[in-house]
Design a protein around this motif. Sequence first.
Motif, PDB file in Angstrom:
ATOM      1  N   LEU A 382       0.844  -1.215  -0.144  1.00  0.00           N
ATOM      2  CA  LEU A 382       0.071   0.145  -0.009  1.00  0.00           C
ATOM      3  C   LEU A 382       0.745   1.376  -0.075  1.00  0.00           C
ATOM      4  O   LEU A 382       0.441   2.174  -0.644  1.00  0.00           O
ATOM      5  CB  LEU A 382      -0.959  -0.015   1.143  1.00  0.00           C
ATOM      6  N   SER A 383       1.951   1.383   0.874  1.00  0.00           N
ATOM      7  CA  SER A 383       2.841   2.460   0.898  1.00  0.00           C
ATOM      8  C   SER A 383       3.444   2.753  -0.516  1.00  0.00           C
ATOM      9  O   SER A 383       3.813   3.903  -0.704  1.00  0.00           O
ATOM     10  CB  SER A 383       3.955   2.130   2.164  1.00  0.00           C
ATOM     11  N   ARG A 384       3.885   1.585  -1.260  1.00  0.00           N
ATOM     12  CA  ARG A 384       4.288   1.711  -2.527  1.00  0.00           C
ATOM     13  C   ARG A 384       3.665   2.265  -3.774  1.00  0.00           C
ATOM     14  O   ARG A 384       4.057   2.568  -4.585  1.00  0.00           O
ATOM     15  CB  ARG A 384       5.015   0.557  -2.941  1.00  0.00           C
ATOM     16  N   LEU A 385       2.383   2.282  -3.339  1.00  0.00           N
ATOM     17  CA  LEU A 385       1.286   2.880  -4.454  1.00  0.00           C
ATOM     18  C   LEU A 385       1.802   4.202  -4.692  1.00  0.00           C
ATOM     19  O   LEU A 385       1.616   4.800  -5.905  1.00  0.00           O
ATOM     20  CB  LEU A 385      -0.257   2.969  -3.977  1.00  0.00           C
ATOM     21  N   ALA A 386       2.078   5.020  -3.693  1.00  0.00           N
ATOM     22  CA  ALA A 386       2.341   6.382  -3.967  1.00  0.00           C
ATOM     23  C   ALA A 386       4.122   6.801  -4.466  1.00  0.00           C
ATOM     24  O   ALA A 386       4.209   7.936  -4.460  1.00  0.00           O
ATOM     25  CB  ALA A 386       2.299   7.248  -2.639  1.00  0.00           C
ATOM     26  N   VAL A 387       4.530   5.592  -4.695  1.00  0.00           N
ATOM     27  CA  VAL A 387       5.998   5.810  -5.251  1.00  0.00           C
ATOM     28  C   VAL A 387       5.963   5.618  -6.696  1.00  0.00           C
ATOM     29  O   VAL A 387       5.376   4.710  -7.328  1.00  0.00           O
ATOM     30  CB  VAL A 387       6.958   4.643  -4.490  1.00  0.00           C
ATOM     31  N   GLY A 388       6.861   6.367  -7.240  1.00  0.00           N
ATOM     32  CA  GLY A 388       6.877   6.613  -8.736  1.00  0.00           C
ATOM     33  C   GLY A 388       7.588   5.313  -9.181  1.00  0.00           C
ATOM     34  O   GLY A 388       8.452   4.506  -8.418  1.00  0.00           O
ATOM     35  N   GLU A 389       7.645   5.028 -10.664  1.00  0.00           N
ATOM     36  CA  GLU A 389       8.239   3.603 -11.033  1.00  0.00           C
ATOM     37  C   GLU A 389       9.776   3.709 -10.695  1.00  0.00           C
ATOM     38  O   GLU A 389      10.320   2.775 -10.788  1.00  0.00           O
ATOM     39  CB  GLU A 389       8.094   3.469 -12.592  1.00  0.00           C
ATOM     40  N   GLU A 390      10.583   4.867 -11.186  1.00  0.00           N
ATOM     41  CA  GLU A 390      11.979   4.968 -10.832  1.00  0.00           C
ATOM     42  C   GLU A 390      12.224   4.639  -9.377  1.00  0.00           C
ATOM     43  O   GLU A 390      13.214   4.112  -8.796  1.00  0.00           O
ATOM     44  CB  GLU A 390      12.465   6.327 -11.082  1.00  0.00           C
ATOM     45  N   GLU A 391      11.543   5.299  -8.295  1.00  0.00           N
ATOM     46  CA  GLU A 391      11.738   5.100  -7.072  1.00  0.00           C
ATOM     47  C   GLU A 391      11.357   3.419  -6.567  1.00  0.00           C
ATOM     48  O   GLU A 391      12.265   2.816  -5.952  1.00  0.00           O
ATOM     49  CB  GLU A 391      10.816   5.944  -6.114  1.00  0.00           C
ATOM     50  N   LYS A 392      10.501   2.647  -7.193  1.00  0.00           N
ATOM     51  CA  LYS A 392      10.341   1.243  -6.906  1.00  0.00           C
ATOM     52  C   LYS A 392      11.551   0.593  -7.479  1.00  0.00           C
ATOM     53  O   LYS A 392      11.881  -0.425  -6.847  1.00  0.00           O
ATOM     54  CB  LYS A 392       9.026   1.074  -7.877  1.00  0.00           C
TER      55      LYS A 392
END
Length: 397
Positions: A382-392
Amino acid sequence: MSYKKLGKYIKLIDNRNRDLSDAPLLGVSVQKRFITSVANTIGSDMSKYKLIEKNNFVYIPDTSRRGDKIGIALLKDFDEAMISQAYTSFKIIDENELSPDYLMMWFSRPEFDRYARYHSIGSVREVFDWKDMCEVELPIPSIEEQRKIVAQYQSIANKIKVNEQICEKLEATAQALYKHWFVDFEFPSPLTPNGGIVPYKSSGGKMVWNEELGKEIPEGWEVGKLETVSNLKYGKMLDSDKFLTAGYPVFSGYGVRGYYSEYMYEEPQILVLCRGVSGTGEVKLSPNFSYITNLSIVVELQENVMSKFFTYYYLKNDDLRTLDSGSAQSMITTGDLYFRNILKPKYTIQVQFDNQISKLHNCKEILKRQNQKLAQLQSLLLSRLAVGEEEKKKIAV
């Protein structure tokens, strides 16, 4: 990934129950689930209630009395349902652009709860209205990416659900074994001449009448007061300065309520919920290394007199709710419990029972620990939903 306003993707629904449908009436909890409504609808005009369909969202605009959470849920278990006219319902315009399950994941984030509470406005009551909902911004990747994320999340949710179902079956097995041994009195007994083990009562085991319980019990068993086999203690008040994000679980009888810097008991304890708005008289087992609050009475047993699991299941089946002596608030005292009758089987029988139950209990504890880890993984997704693809990609590396 750019954020987009939700209003572009959702549509308000206001379908009234004019034809008086018999669809189930549901409410919405702050756990973000639909629940069976307990509202008294006798004499109500049911035509004013709203109808919703599968994959429709419902939320409670009034956020004043719901703590730090907002009640919102996605209908999945019914094709049609009925809700209060005070709720707001909406649907996604094009599910090939925005997945309902992906959006529900976004609503499940604690950050969304904080956002909704912050943007709730009102003097008498705070409201997160439809306009506020439309202003919500979130990242909306391709529908393929959304479905991939949802599949990951739901696979974890399904595993948690399976573990919970197994725990329920293990508990049902424990309850059935307790009833077989200590209600039907068919515990294993060496009654045959060659030393074979047989069920006690049905194999002719001698029964004697007991006045205190008003029924027959096996010969050699006794009945006493709880005060003769245990020491009853109230839990302690909490010091807010000792609360932690991790540490020892705080157990109130309602369940784990947080974590603490110290513990009172290393091993699980039998607890009787002694005060509160509901559930007074419920019997629970605390986790290992836990701090017990003053909402519970701890039943500390005398060694080699009463076994833990037998006593736990005996009290759990002994409707202690009838001891409620509260007027303004529901309450049970140690004095109420001390004079409660308790069956005292031969200690060797209790130990045999505990040995059987401990295996089931250990399996349940393993599954519960698995679910705690899985829940943490869910929170990470859930927390990673707000993270952009580069950050992922950086996180993955």
